[in-house]
Design a protein around this motif. Structure first.
Motif, PDB file in Angstrom:
ATOM      1  N   LYS A   1      45.541  39.991  43.527  1.00 33.70           N
ATOM      2  CA  LYS A   1      45.266  38.750  44.251  1.00 33.70           C
ATOM      3  C   LYS A   1      43.809  38.323  44.034  1.00 33.70           C
ATOM      4  CE  LYS A   1      49.351  38.382  45.993  1.00 33.70           C
ATOM      5  NZ  LYS A   1      50.229  37.256  45.649  1.00 33.70           N
ATOM      6  N   PHE A   2      43.420  38.296  42.773  1.00 32.31           N
ATOM      7  CA  PHE A   2      42.053  37.918  42.421  1.00 32.31           C
ATOM      8  C   PHE A   2      42.049  37.346  40.999  1.00 32.31           C
ATOM      9  CE2 PHE A   2      42.750  42.450  41.694  1.00 32.31           C
ATOM     10  CZ  PHE A   2      42.434  42.589  40.354  1.00 32.31           C
ATOM     11  N   ASP A   3      40.986  36.677  40.658  1.00 27.18           N
ATOM     12  CA  ASP A   3      40.832  36.102  39.325  1.00 27.18           C
ATOM     13  C   ASP A   3      40.411  37.204  38.358  1.00 27.18           C
ATOM     14  OD1 ASP A   3      40.332  34.682  37.078  1.00 27.18           O
ATOM     15  OD2 ASP A   3      38.764  33.400  37.933  1.00 27.18           O
ATOM     16  N   ALA A   4      41.368  37.643  37.552  1.00 25.10           N
ATOM     17  CA  ALA A   4      41.116  38.769  36.640  1.00 25.10           C
ATOM     18  C   ALA A   4      40.633  38.324  35.268  1.00 25.10           C
ATOM     19  CB  ALA A   4      42.393  39.602  36.495  1.00 25.10           C
ATOM     20  N   SER A   5      40.376  37.039  35.100  1.00 28.62           N
ATOM     21  CA  SER A   5      40.055  36.521  33.763  1.00 28.62           C
ATOM     22  C   SER A   5      38.604  36.772  33.348  1.00 28.62           C
ATOM     23  CB  SER A   5      40.340  35.019  33.703  1.00 28.62           C
ATOM     24  OG  SER A   5      39.529  34.324  34.649  1.00 28.62           O
TER      25      SER A   5
END
Length: 423
Positions: A14-18
């Motif tokens: 639930k986080f921006d893994a990019s």
């Protein structure tokens, strides 16, 4: 903020893994978040991560603050030597393994999706609510709730089977003896459960086997061990029980020194311990091999027939030894048998099947779906939020939900809570 929330955020990404970077600005790429560990040791096993173009395989530890690493003394524990990434909400210090090598740290605060954080705060910010999701429970899909309640019911059965296994150890691995103790406890209902169980624990089941041909002997045994034959009553039935009990006490070297006293206070007369003990005696007089019979039937109507017993004749006109009452047959009601099914019969069938390595889940679900929902304050409150309990399967699941999840704020481990967090 709970650490469980960070587990949830990491496990479900639930986080921006990019564009993840460690606190030392090293790029992080997640191949696998690892397997969640609910026991001691690092929080996630066997994770795979690329940190600064180097592929790492190992464990992930999660804390609210980096300094929690030292607060929990992980730097002194070799179990944490294989941690390849420390995931925190707030980075406040660098951390090290036992050999003093630094562990990369990822601060999730700036990467977590706003929607996940908002849903979390919404769920856990409720004050003076019966359960955290009180206002949102109705919106959760019924299919999700029903599947979760079935799973919770078997979670509850697993716990009960552990209690049964403990009884089995103290009963010389005699399943008939275990059944007797559990039935005795549940014949006592909530008020006299402990008293009836303490009575049952004073009697070796081999004695009951020897007395099953005589209902009078069984009644004398149960009443005597429950310390109900010490009154001054002139009635012939009472005097006969006293005489029989004195004989049994001497023959089998009985004592009831540690038996908990039974209670009559605040009980409806049909639930008086005198009535329930006579019914229990009638059951064991009627059925010589009760445990074996229970394991050969799976139809609810057959169980109602099996437990269709009533008191001996004296109790048709009495609730206590010393007072005559209006004549009525005191038979086990369907509602009472349902309670025996829920709290004794089905749990012991489940435990015995596990003991034998058999699968009986489908039969148990079918039985529980044919038993009416329990009616208590917990079930009423859930049904007021959303009508979800129509059988004992759901009502037992709801009790497990309230006691083990809602009351302990374990929304992140709950299917309902997860559904609301994923909105």
């Amino acid at each position: 903020m709970q650490e469980d929330f960070l587990h949830y955020v990491w496990q479900h990404k639930k986080f921006d893994a990019s564009n993840l970077k460690t606190t030392d600005a090293e790029p992080v790429s997640i191949v696998s978040v690892g397997q969640h560990n609910s026991n001691s040791g690092p929080d996630f096993f066997n994770a795979q991560l690329k940190i600064d173009d180097q592929l790492w395989a190992g464990n992930v530890e999660i804390h609210i603050k980096s300094s929690d690493w030292f607060l929990h003394n992980h730097e002194q524990d070799k179990t944490y030597d294989n941690v390849i990434l420390h995931v925190v909400w707030e980075h406040d210090t660098n951390i090290y393994r036992k050999n003093n090598t630094a562990i990369p740290t990822l601060e999730l605060k700036d990467y977590t999706f706003t929607s996940a954080l908002n849903n979390y705060n919404k769920l856990f910010s409720k004050k003076n609510h019966w359960i955290n999701c009180e206002n949102e429970f109705e919106s959760v899909d019924g299919f999700i709730i029903q599947n979760w309640l079935e799973r919770l019911y078997f979670e509850r059965l697993e716990r009960k089977s552990e209690d049964i296994n403990q009884l089995l150890k103290t009963s010389k691995n005699d399943w008939e003896a275990v059944l007797f103790k559990m039935l005795a406890k549940n014949f006592g209902l909530k008020v006299n459960a402990d008293a009836f169980l303490s009575m049952a624990n004073t009697v070796d089941f081999s004695i009951i086997r020897k007395l099953q041909n005589s209902q009078t002997s069984l009644e004398a045994l149960f009443f005597g061990q429950a310390d109900l034959l010490n009154a001054d009553v002139e009635d012939a039935y009472f005097q006969n029980l006293v005489k029989e009990y004195q004989f049994l006490k001497q023959k089998f070297t009985l004592n009831n020194n540690n038996v908990t006293s039974v209670q009559f206070f605040r009980l409806r007369p049909p639930n008086f311990p005198t009535v329930r003990l006579s019914q229990l005696a009638s059951l064991y007089h009627k059925e010589q091999n009760l445990f074996s019979k229970l394991n050969t039937i799976n139809n609810i109507e057959d169980f109602y027939t099996l437990f269709s017993v009533q008191t001996s004749a004296f109790w048709d006109s009495h609730y206590t030894f010393d007072k005559v009452s209006k004549t009525s047959k005191k038979q086990l009601t369907k509602t009472f048998i349902d309670l025996l099914m829920i709290n004794t019969i089905i749990p012991i069938k489940f435990a015995y099947a596990k003991y034998q390595g058999k699968q009986v889940e489908a039969d148990i679900v079918k039985l529980m779906q044919h038993i009416s929902s329990e009616n208590n304050s917990v079930i009423e409150k859930f049904n007021a939020l959303k009508k979800v309990s129509t059988s004992a399967l759901q009502s037992q699941g709801l009790l497990q939900l309230k006691n083990e999840y809602c009351s302990k704020n374990k929304c992140l481990q709950c299917a309902v809570g997860n559904t609301l967090l994923n909105k």
